[in-house]
Design a protein around this motif. Structure first.
Motif: not given
Length: 124
Positions: A2, A4, A24, A113, A115-116
């Protein structure tokens, strides 16, 4: 895995922000990390990327001299320092990973991958 992105917000033209990309489940120093942005109604575009080791970062022409990408491996975080912000920098900003041998590319195809994102609004 994850990623972010954080640190966005509202800033006046000429102002600065520092975005963070925290991870992470993955060690960012093993990957090329890219920052991308997407403005309303526009395609997602590459802003900057940083390779592993001492690879020279890459910047889109539109942000050269204003944005700086960096790593803090101890914090497993990549940053994007944005100075002299302009209204046209308004967008949702995303970070993503690419294999280490793709250290010089801002082509979305090689990144995963995602992220937001974090919203950056440059307005007076």
């Amino acid at each position: 895995v994850q990623l972010q992105a954080s640190g966005g917000g509202l800033v006046q033209p000429g102002g600065s922000l520092r975005l963070s990309c925290a991870a992470s489940g993955i060690t960012l120093e093993d990957y090329t990390i890219g920052w991308f942005r997407q403005a309303p109604g526009e395609e997602r575009e590459g802003v900057s990327c940083i390779g592993t080791r001492d690879r020279t970062p890459v910047y889109a022409d539109s942000v050269k001299g204003r944005f700086t990408i960096s790593r803090d491996n101890a914090k497993n975080t990549v940053y994007l320092q944005m100075n002299s912000l302009k209204p046209e920098d308004t967008a949702v900003y995303y970070c993503a990973t690419a294999p280490s041998h793709r250290w010089g590319t801002l082509a979305r195809y090689y990144y995963s991958n995602w992220g937001q994102g974090t919203l950056v609004t440059v307005s007076s």
